[in-house]
Design a protein around this motif. Structure first.
Motif, PDB file in Angstrom:
ATOM      1  N   LYS A   1      17.923   5.146  -5.848  1.00  0.00           N
ATOM      2  CA  LYS A   1      17.307   5.302  -4.528  1.00  0.00           C
ATOM      3  C   LYS A   1      18.217   5.845  -3.541  1.00  0.00           C
ATOM      4  O   LYS A   1      17.518   6.775  -2.564  1.00  0.00           O
ATOM      5  CB  LYS A   1      17.499   3.878  -4.100  1.00  0.00           C
ATOM      6  CG  LYS A   1      16.268   3.017  -4.815  1.00  0.00           C
ATOM      7  CD  LYS A   1      15.955   1.605  -4.201  1.00  0.00           C
ATOM      8  CE  LYS A   1      14.827   1.077  -5.529  1.00  0.00           C
ATOM      9  NZ  LYS A   1      14.947  -0.454  -5.521  1.00  0.00           N
TER      10      LYS A   1
ATOM     11  N   TYR B   1       7.469   4.056   4.292  1.00  0.00           N
ATOM     12  CA  TYR B   1       6.277   4.679   3.611  1.00  0.00           C
ATOM     13  C   TYR B   1       4.993   4.978   4.591  1.00  0.00           C
ATOM     14  O   TYR B   1       4.721   6.143   4.681  1.00  0.00           O
ATOM     15  CB  TYR B   1       5.637   3.946   2.308  1.00  0.00           C
ATOM     16  CG  TYR B   1       6.710   3.675   1.387  1.00  0.00           C
ATOM     17  CD1 TYR B   1       7.054   4.604   0.216  1.00  0.00           C
ATOM     18  CD2 TYR B   1       7.158   2.475   1.296  1.00  0.00           C
ATOM     19  CE1 TYR B   1       7.735   4.279  -0.535  1.00  0.00           C
ATOM     20  CE2 TYR B   1       7.889   1.987   0.050  1.00  0.00           C
ATOM     21  CZ  TYR B   1       8.517   2.917  -0.737  1.00  0.00           C
ATOM     22  OH  TYR B   1       9.278   2.562  -1.692  1.00  0.00           O
TER      23      TYR B   1
ATOM     24  N   LEU C   1      14.417   4.991   1.120  1.00  0.00           N
ATOM     25  CA  LEU C   1      13.848   4.056   0.289  1.00  0.00           C
ATOM     26  C   LEU C   1      14.114   2.723   0.453  1.00  0.00           C
ATOM     27  O   LEU C   1      14.650   1.954  -0.605  1.00  0.00           O
ATOM     28  CB  LEU C   1      13.656   4.518  -1.114  1.00  0.00           C
ATOM     29  CG  LEU C   1      12.591   5.691  -1.338  1.00  0.00           C
ATOM     30  CD1 LEU C   1      13.304   6.738  -2.370  1.00  0.00           C
ATOM     31  CD2 LEU C   1      11.390   5.434  -1.120  1.00  0.00           C
TER      32      LEU C   1
ATOM     33  N   GLY D   1       6.408   2.778  -4.615  1.00  0.00           N
ATOM     34  CA  GLY D   1       6.590   1.675  -3.901  1.00  0.00           C
ATOM     35  C   GLY D   1       5.163   0.981  -3.771  1.00  0.00           C
ATOM     36  O   GLY D   1       4.003   1.781  -3.523  1.00  0.00           O
TER      37      GLY D   1
ATOM     38  N   TYR E   1       6.776  -5.007   0.356  1.00  0.00           N
ATOM     39  CA  TYR E   1       6.697  -3.910  -0.751  1.00  0.00           C
ATOM     40  C   TYR E   1       7.609  -4.196  -1.834  1.00  0.00           C
ATOM     41  O   TYR E   1       8.488  -4.723  -1.642  1.00  0.00           O
ATOM     42  CB  TYR E   1       7.539  -2.432   0.250  1.00  0.00           C
ATOM     43  CG  TYR E   1       6.612  -1.728   1.137  1.00  0.00           C
ATOM     44  CD1 TYR E   1       5.882  -0.933   0.647  1.00  0.00           C
ATOM     45  CD2 TYR E   1       6.617  -2.196   2.362  1.00  0.00           C
ATOM     46  CE1 TYR E   1       4.955  -0.270   1.562  1.00  0.00           C
ATOM     47  CE2 TYR E   1       5.746  -1.729   3.446  1.00  0.00           C
ATOM     48  CZ  TYR E   1       4.861  -0.778   2.918  1.00  0.00           C
ATOM     49  OH  TYR E   1       4.284   0.077   3.739  1.00  0.00           O
TER      50      TYR E   1
ATOM     51  N   TYR F   1      11.405   9.477   0.512  1.00  0.00           N
ATOM     52  CA  TYR F   1      10.041   9.543   0.478  1.00  0.00           C
ATOM     53  C   TYR F   1       9.233  10.767   0.991  1.00  0.00           C
ATOM     54  O   TYR F   1       9.540  10.756   2.383  1.00  0.00           O
ATOM     55  CB  TYR F   1       9.306   8.275   0.666  1.00  0.00           C
ATOM     56  CG  TYR F   1       7.739   8.027   0.404  1.00  0.00           C
ATOM     57  CD1 TYR F   1       7.160   8.155  -0.448  1.00  0.00           C
ATOM     58  CD2 TYR F   1       7.121   7.926   1.699  1.00  0.00           C
ATOM     59  CE1 TYR F   1       5.841   8.298  -0.781  1.00  0.00           C
ATOM     60  CE2 TYR F   1       5.704   8.102   1.664  1.00  0.00           C
ATOM     61  CZ  TYR F   1       4.900   8.127   0.352  1.00  0.00           C
ATOM     62  OH  TYR F   1       3.961   8.212   0.387  1.00  0.00           O
TER      63      TYR F   1
ATOM     64  N   ASN G   1       9.122  -2.283  -5.062  1.00  0.00           N
ATOM     65  CA  ASN G   1       9.552  -0.786  -5.320  1.00  0.00           C
ATOM     66  C   ASN G   1      10.191  -0.848  -6.776  1.00  0.00           C
ATOM     67  O   ASN G   1      10.588  -1.909  -7.350  1.00  0.00           O
ATOM     68  CB  ASN G   1      10.946  -0.426  -4.376  1.00  0.00           C
ATOM     69  CG  ASN G   1      10.492  -0.479  -2.865  1.00  0.00           C
ATOM     70  OD1 ASN G   1       9.569   0.329  -2.480  1.00  0.00           O
ATOM     71  ND2 ASN G   1      11.188  -1.288  -2.225  1.00  0.00           N
ATOM     72  N   SER G   2      10.213   0.317  -7.405  1.00  0.00           N
ATOM     73  CA  SER G   2      10.659   0.474  -8.615  1.00  0.00           C
ATOM     74  C   SER G   2      12.075   0.175  -8.642  1.00  0.00           C
ATOM     75  O   SER G   2      12.561   0.540  -7.841  1.00  0.00           O
ATOM     76  CB  SER G   2      10.447   2.094  -9.191  1.00  0.00           C
ATOM     77  OG  SER G   2       9.139   2.258  -9.369  1.00  0.00           O
TER      78      SER G   2
END
Ligand code: UTP
Ligand code: MN
Length: 579
Positions: free
Chosen positions: A235, A261, A279, A213, A224, A240, A226-227
């Protein structure tokens, strides 16, 4: 893909007692070994390991599994690593998975590869953080120390379109795109997904980097990034901070689920180390199942605004069916405008933990919300309240809990005698509706006995005629699945209890099977032969459609009292109107 036959051999050779004893002190007590449960905090041992069954079971928290499962759950190993570890201990060689097609071969190569790529990227981002006074200032400004940044492997993705070129000599390699680090734009132009962002690596349970992230330094959109979902990262499965929180979760017996996060990191900075975050997605059943295994108590924290309450309600709906009596799920609502990060900074650890301890239980939250929509001072309002509550009560897991909550709700609506009807579930009309007709109960008992026998002696599954069982019961569905799996396996008679856990590891009924296995384990003391005899007997009784049951059903139908489900069962089973 490790062949089932190998797993079965392995589980036969390994002794789970030895495996568990590497981590947990066990004492022999009768046929079993007992110890303090490593999955939840306790002072008197309720963790039991059965050498005969080759599984462990905790009567306190419900943790349950075979030797492979123990290494996964306790030692944090991945599935394949757990098998390799056990095999090494008994001198067995795990057969190498042989890819059968070029596609499979390529996939295998790629997956091993992707973990490596992600790890290199993380190392790069961490090194870049040290070089960026701006990023360091930003993190300091948010109150983080270097130790905490290191603990969470926080990094920095430099500003520049192809920063990762420094680490990856072949920037055009497809794995970079595949693990979401590089974006392929129009005309094949490639660039780094994460630029000028503080990077939070997302680790799998095993500690491998599976995603990131990235937060902008200051204001910016999106806040943010994110991947994306990749072969490594899904996800809805991951949370996290779990690797960092694991110990503290064990120690506290509690896991706190927050939204961000920064919340996880800030809480850890202040000494509240048992927090994890979803996430940026809504809570999923996989999240809840995973976390309830780790702790005695699950506390969701949500922001006090409307969006937070909505998210909380979703979490409630997801958690309801997964509830067990001895593991409360709670909801913490922080004052509007605060999240755990800002709250703990303002008020400190002690005040925060007081709030956590006082968080509403799931049933309190449920009742509060339902009450808000219904005026309990009018008949109409009370009727609405009862109807609204019903579907939630029917979905609620646990054995005593739903009864207690139904009582409270019925009493609030001034209809205490209605409590049982709030619990009557459609698929098992005679399970909970009170009081059951004796003959119905008898039929139900017979079904229950079949399930018991099979859960206790897996090979008996081969004898079961599924046609005589109520197809709507979850237990029957699980049983149908077991029967299928056992019939398919190379040597059906040899499927052990430990192997049954293995065969159903990915099943949606896994929990039910594990629970049933453990529940029946203690109560059933029959030899294999006696069990088989009793199974045949029971099935025969069910096949002859117990006259009392048939009679009571038809009476109910004549009187117009039967539920839709009962009618269906009646037609299907007794009038032979099978599709
Ligand atoms: P919040 O907007 O509440 O941010 O998003 P935060 O956690 O308080 O972050 P800070 O304190 O401003 O740094 C909560 C979570 O929602 C996801 C992230 O996982 C974030 O931690 N999110 C939020 C995104 O994925 N993208 C966004 O643009 C915003
Ligand atoms: Mn925040």
């Amino acid at each position: 893909m490790i062949p089932d036959s190998f797993k079965q051999d392995l589980l036969n050779r390994v002794d789970i007692v030895d495996v568990v004893q590497r981590y947990v002190q066990l004492k022999k007590g009768g046929a079993n070994f007992m110890g303090l449960c490593p999955f939840h905090g306790e002072k008197t041992p309720s963790f039991t390991v059965s050498p005969a069954k080759q599984f462990y079971h905790c009567f306190g928290c419900g943790a349950h599994g075979n030797a492979i499962g123990f290494l996964i759950a306790y030692a944090g190993l991945g599935y394949v690593d757990a098998i390799k570890d056990l095999a090494a201990g008994v001198g067995m060689q795990v057969p190498e998975w042989q890819p059968r097609t070029p596609e499979e071969a390529a996939r295998k190569e790629r997956e091993t590869d992707l973990y490596g790529v992600m790890e290199q990227a993380m190392d790069f981002y961490r090194a870049e953080l040290k070089k960026s006074p701006r990023a360091i200032e930003y993190l300091k400004g948010r109150g983080l120390t270097g130790e905490i940044a290191a603990r969470f492997r926080i990094g920095y993705a430099p500003d520049g379109w192809q920063g990762l070129k420094v680490v990856f000599s072949d920037y055009s390699h497809s794995s970079l795109v595949e693990c979401g680090l590089v974006i392929e734009g129009e005309e094949g132009k490639r660039y780094d997904r994460f630029r000028d962002r503080v990077m939070f690596p997302i680790l799998s349970t095993r500690g491998a980097v599976i995603g990131f992230g990235g937060r902008v330094l200051g204001e910016g959109e999106p806040k943010y990034l994110n991947s994306p979902e990749t072969p490594l990262f899904e996800k809805g499965r991951e949370v996290y901070g779990l690797v960092q929180a694991r110990e503290a979760i064990h120690a506290a017996g509690r896991v706190l689920v927050v939204e961000g996060y920064m919340d996880v990191v800030a809480l850890a900075q202040f000494g509240v180390e048992y927090a994890v975050a979803t996430l940026g997605t809504a809570t999923t059943p996989i999240h809840v199942t995973k976390l309830l295994k780790l702790a005695d108590e699950l506390v969701f924290s949500f922001d006090g605004d409307a969006a937070g309450r909505k998210a909380a309600w979703r979490a409630l709906e997801v958690s309801l069916p997964l509830l067990v009596d001895h593991k409360p799920v709670r909801f913490l609502f922080l004052p509007e405008g605060d999240d755990p990060d800002t709250f703990i900074r303002k008020h400190g650890k002690e005040v925060f933990e007081k709030q956590v301890a006082a968080a509403k239980t799931l049933s309190e939250f449920l009742i509060d919300e339902l009450r808000q929509d219904a005026d309990l001072n009018s008949n109409e309002g009370r009727a609405k309240f009862l109807s609204a509550a019903k579907p939630y009560l029917q979905k609620m897991g646990g054995s005593q809990l739903p009864t207690l909550v139904a009582k409270e709700i019925a009493t609030l609506a001034r209809q205490p005698e209605e409590a049982p009807s709030l619990l009557a579930r459609a698929p098992t009309p005679y399970a909970r509706s009170a009081p059951p007709k004796p003959s119905m109960a008898r039929h139900f008992e017979l079904e229950e006995r079949v399930l018991t026998l099979v859960f206790a002696k897996p090979s008996l599954a081969l004898e079961v005629d599924l046609q005589v069982l109520n197809p709507e019961r979850d237990e029957t569905k699980a049983l149908a699945e077991i029967v299928g799996l056992i019939r398919q396996s190379a040597s059906p008679e040899a499927v052990s209890d430990a192997m049954l856990i293995e065969l159903t590891r990915d099943s949606e009924h896994h929990e039910l099977i594990a629970r049933a296995q453990a529940e029946f384990w203690m109560s059933l003391k029959l030899t294999a032969e006696e069990a088989l005899g009793e199974l045949k007997d029971t099935l025969a009784k069910l096949r002859t459609r117990t006259p009392e049951y048939e009679k009571s059903l038809s009476t109910k139908i004549l009187k117009g009292l039967a539920t839709a489900e009962e009618k269906r069962v009646y037609e299907e089973r007794f009038l032979s109107k099978r599709p």
